[in-house]
Design an enzyme around this catalytic site. Structure first.
Site: not given
Ligand code: ADE
Length: 220
Positions: A86, A113, A150, A164
């Site tokens: 993330p 975690e 794709r 697209d």
């Molecule tokens: N792992 C946990 N959350 C994620 C996200 N938003 N994008 C990529 N990998 C992740």
């Protein structure tokens, strides 16, 4: 293209790659997807892949050794190693185009975690699929594989993705099919005109109108 997905949960992927366009791309040899369980690479006598965090705190942290050894054994000069996390760069269509030209992708799915910070040192890029936290990188990997596959030449026609959403920083124009009137809602007259110049102009202006209305940020 070959894609290796490093995950502790290979079963999560069954089904996703066995339907529709991705399945056809695999069957036609346009993409080869390997699911690699990096637990198979651990040196731990109890098959552990994680440990408690230095400094204390909740949860378990994925350790370096299994992931380092796994990447070392499959990486070549053509590989791009991508960590799904993330806190990575937010994944966009432009990146999908860039990655669709690669020969070999290695996708590392984090879990639990977190992962040892030193794992970042063996990655060429870190990607996030959006500002929310998933239970792991598996679903994010599926998003990458789908959106990249794709775009591999010959998987779908060039024409199918040239309009697209996000190409030229615009959303796609509205489309309609039969019947001409449905529950009182009519297909725009211009689409029935047969005048392709006019139709192209209308589509372009609808793309711009829709993007301004829904995603003004794309104009910037
Ligand atoms: N792992 C946990 N959350 C994620 C996200 N938003 N994008 C990529 N990998 C992740």
């Amino acid at each position: 293209m070959r894609i290796d997905i490093l995950t502790l949960f290979p079963d999560m992927f069954s089904g996703v790659f066995e339907e529709s366009i991705i399945k056809r791309a695999i069957d036609e040899g346009k993409v080869k997807i390997n699911l690699v369980n990096f637990r198979d690479y651990t040196n731990d006598p109890h098959n552990k892949v994680d440990d408690t965090p230095y400094g204390g705190g909740a949860g378990m942290v994925l350790a370096c050794q299994p992931i380092f050894d796994c990447v070392k054994s499959i990486r070549t000069d053509d590989s791009i190693v991508i960590l799904l996390t993330p806190d990575g760069e937010v994944y966009k269509q432009e990146k999908a185009y860039e990655l669709s030209r690669a020969k070999h992708l290695i996708l590392i799915c984090g879990h639990y975690e977190g992962f040892d910070e030193r794992i970042r040192s063996i990655c060429d890029m870190e990607l996030s699929i959006g500002d929310y936290v998933l239970t792991g990188g598996e679903v994010a990997s599926m998003v990458l594989v789908d959106s990249i596959t794709r775009l591999i030449p010959g998987v779908i026609t060039e024409e199918s993705h040239e309009n697209d959403s996000f190409n030229n920083h615009l959303l796609d124009y509205p489309t309609y099919t039969k019947p001409r009137v449905y529950e009182g809602m009519e297909v725009p007259e211009v689409l029935l005109s047969g005048d392709h110049k006019k139709i192209d102009e209308w589509r372009k202006s609808e793309s711009i109108r829709k993007t301004k209305e829904r995603r003004p940020d794309l104009f910037e």
